[in-house]
Scaffold this active site. Structure first.
Site, mmCIF file in Angstrom:
data_model
loop_
_atom_site.group_PDB
_atom_site.id
_atom_site.type_symbol
_atom_site.label_atom_id
_atom_site.label_comp_id
_atom_site.label_asym_id
_atom_site.label_seq_id
_atom_site.Cartn_x
_atom_site.Cartn_y
_atom_site.Cartn_z
ATOM 1 N N ARG A 1 -14.573 63.422 -73.883
ATOM 2 C CA ARG A 1 -13.359 62.683 -73.501
ATOM 3 C C ARG A 1 -13.703 61.297 -72.950
ATOM 4 O O ARG A 1 -12.982 60.327 -73.204
ATOM 5 C CB ARG A 1 -12.562 63.511 -72.471
ATOM 6 N N HIS B 1 -12.180 57.911 -74.521
ATOM 7 C CA HIS B 1 -11.366 56.961 -73.742
ATOM 8 C C HIS B 1 -12.043 55.600 -73.572
ATOM 9 O O HIS B 1 -11.361 54.595 -73.390
ATOM 10 C CB HIS B 1 -11.011 57.565 -72.380
ATOM 11 N N TRP C 1 -7.128 74.983 -75.117
ATOM 12 C CA TRP C 1 -6.457 75.081 -76.420
ATOM 13 C C TRP C 1 -6.963 76.284 -77.217
ATOM 14 O O TRP C 1 -6.285 76.763 -78.102
ATOM 15 C CB TRP C 1 -6.713 73.810 -77.241
HETATM 16 FE FE1 CCH Z 1 -7.451 64.598 -75.644
HETATM 17 N N1 CCH Z 1 -6.479 65.175 -73.941
HETATM 18 N N2 CCH Z 1 -5.780 63.636 -76.279
HETATM 19 N N3 CCH Z 1 -8.464 63.914 -77.257
HETATM 20 N N4 CCH Z 1 -9.138 65.474 -74.929
HETATM 21 C C1 CCH Z 1 -6.998 65.924 -72.931
HETATM 22 C C2 CCH Z 1 -8.252 66.492 -72.871
HETATM 23 C C3 CCH Z 1 -9.232 66.307 -73.840
HETATM 24 C C4 CCH Z 1 -4.571 63.606 -75.649
HETATM 25 C C5 CCH Z 1 -4.296 64.097 -74.375
HETATM 26 C C6 CCH Z 1 -5.187 64.843 -73.619
HETATM 27 C C7 CCH Z 1 -7.963 63.130 -78.255
HETATM 28 C C8 CCH Z 1 -6.611 62.820 -78.435
HETATM 29 C C9 CCH Z 1 -5.628 63.046 -77.510
HETATM 30 C C10 CCH Z 1 -10.349 65.519 -75.600
HETATM 31 C C11 CCH Z 1 -10.699 64.796 -76.725
HETATM 32 C C12 CCH Z 1 -9.817 64.026 -77.461
HETATM 33 C C13 CCH Z 1 -6.000 66.086 -71.907
HETATM 34 C C14 CCH Z 1 -6.189 66.855 -70.623
HETATM 35 C C15 CCH Z 1 -4.879 65.428 -72.324
HETATM 36 C C16 CCH Z 1 -3.549 65.314 -71.609
HETATM 37 C C17 CCH Z 1 -6.878 65.985 -69.564
HETATM 38 C C18 CCH Z 1 -7.127 66.789 -68.297
HETATM 39 O O1 CCH Z 1 -6.136 67.232 -67.700
HETATM 40 O O2 CCH Z 1 -8.303 66.985 -67.945
HETATM 41 C C19 CCH Z 1 -3.592 62.978 -76.517
HETATM 42 C C20 CCH Z 1 -2.129 62.748 -76.163
HETATM 43 C C21 CCH Z 1 -4.242 62.644 -77.671
HETATM 44 C C22 CCH Z 1 -3.714 62.027 -78.919
HETATM 45 O O3 CCH Z 1 -2.521 61.929 -79.148
HETATM 46 C C23 CCH Z 1 -9.031 62.685 -79.096
HETATM 47 C C24 CCH Z 1 -8.860 61.744 -80.302
HETATM 48 C C25 CCH Z 1 -10.196 63.239 -78.601
HETATM 49 C C26 CCH Z 1 -11.608 63.088 -79.085
HETATM 50 C C27 CCH Z 1 -11.946 62.827 -80.340
HETATM 51 C C28 CCH Z 1 -11.231 66.458 -74.927
HETATM 52 C C29 CCH Z 1 -12.642 66.862 -75.365
HETATM 53 C C30 CCH Z 1 -10.518 66.952 -73.824
HETATM 54 C C31 CCH Z 1 -10.985 68.007 -72.809
HETATM 55 C C32 CCH Z 1 -11.547 67.354 -71.579
HETATM 56 C C33 CCH Z 1 -12.001 68.337 -70.512
HETATM 57 O O4 CCH Z 1 -12.260 67.886 -69.401
HETATM 58 O O5 CCH Z 1 -12.123 69.539 -70.791
#
Ligand code: CCH
Length: 292
Positions: A44, A48, A187
């Site tokens: 993540r 970002h 998820w």
């Molecule tokens: Fe994401 N993401 N993401 N995401 N994401 C969150 C967590 C992860 C969105 C929203 C969220 C991508 C696209 C999108 C990861 C990778 C990717 C969370 C929870 C939200 C909300 C954050 C929390 O509470 O910790 C949205 C909206 C979009 C697009 O529309 C893309 C692209 C990627 C990478 C290729 C990953 C990995 C996580 C998990 C992080 C963790 O701490 O476990």
């Protein structure tokens, strides 16, 4: 003239492989943190750091690692990423010659590959920027919105519908945290293994609105333990998104191939091509491959 020539260290591919290996070992030193791995939060961070790119102005992206600075580090979308940045800081101490942008993106590659994902071609060349290079808030997607918003955000970076659907499949990994985004839960049932389960579950499970005091999110009807964001669910509702999501649910190899290409492209957004030290991205080896 001081007569003291600065000795500039020129790292080789082997030096970057060493950084990769250090990150790979640190992933599992997470102890009680989340599901026992820093892998998802590091993926993540890489996303970002790169996803702030704006094609029209050429600003943002992974080049300057501006999330080190306020206010970008405090943007709501980046809540919780201090965990990943602090882990990265330990690696930086050991390899002070690497730029933060290269470190964060390389760590994202290591995390995906070590969590059984596809090979992600990667090359170094990012340079450390200044706080003044930081991007304004609002460039990363808002999970409570619909397909139009998702397209607006990702088209701005230069991605098409197929790449958007492939990238969001990274949600096979990790979880949402109430104290970070407000959403809650993983998820998939294997949040530290990179699979196409995200798409499979989207189509195979029945998703209902969770009844709770938090932001609107879906839960699986059967167990109530898995979640989907509103932006995830639109991948089954929007006709063109659905076409690709279905294809990835049916074919993990296709997903791996398309994710690899899209994620490699994401990690290079905003980096002027003349900064790259290699004309073609490299394949870094997994720890497993190096055992041979
Ligand atoms: Fe994401 N993401 N993401 N995401 N994401 C969150 C967590 C992860 C969105 C929203 C969220 C991508 C696209 C999108 C990861 C990778 C990717 C969370 C929870 C939200 C909300 C954050 C929390 O509470 O910790 C949205 C909206 C979009 C697009 O529309 C893309 C692209 C990627 C990478 C290729 C990953 C990995 C996580 C998990 C992080 C963790 O701490 O476990």
């Amino acid at each position: 003239q001081t007569g003291k020539a600065a000795v500039k260290f020129t790292p080789t591919k082997e030096d970057y492989q060493k950084v990769y290996n250090t990150v790979a070992h640190i992933l599992d030193e997470a102890g009680e943190y989340d599901d026992g791995s820093f892998g998802p939060v590091i993926v993540r961070l890489a996303w970002h750091a790169s996803g702030t790119f704006d094609k029209a102005t050429g600003t943002g992206g992974s080049n300057f690692a501006t999330m080190r600075f306020e206010p970008e580090s405090l943007h709501g979308a980046n809540n919780g990423l201090h965990v990943a940045r602090e882990v990265m800081e330990k690696v930086k101490q050991q390899y002070p010659w690497i730029s933060y942008g290269d470190l964060w993106t390389l760590a994202g590659v290591a995390a995906i590959q070590e969590m059984a994902g596809p090979k992600i071609p990667w090359r170094p060349g990012r340079v450390d920027g200044l706080a003044s290079d930081a991007t304004p808030d609002g460039r990363l997607p808002d999970a409570s919105q619909g397909s139009q918003h998702v397209r607006d955000i990702f088209y701005r970076m230069g991605f098409n519908d197929q790449e958007i659907v492939a990238l969001i499949g990274a949600h096979a990994l990790g979880r949402c945290h109430p104290d970070r985004s407000g959403f809650e839960g993983p998820w998939t049932f294997a949040p530290t293994t990179f699979t196409n389960d995200f798409y499979k579950l989207l189509f195979e499970e029945k998703w209902v609105w969770r009844k709770w005091g938090g932001p609107k999110q879906y839960q699986d009807k059967k167990t109530g333990t898995l979640m989907m964001l509103p932006t995830d669910y639109v991948l089954t509702q929007d006709k063109n998104f659905k076409k690709f999501a279905k294809a990835y649910a049916d074919d993990q190899d296709l997903f791996f191939k398309d994710f690899s290409a899209a994620f490699a492209k994401l990690l290079e957004l905003g980096v002027p091509s003349q900064q790259f030290v290699a004309s073609e991205p490299w394949n870094l080896k997994t720890l497993e491959e190096q055992k041979a």
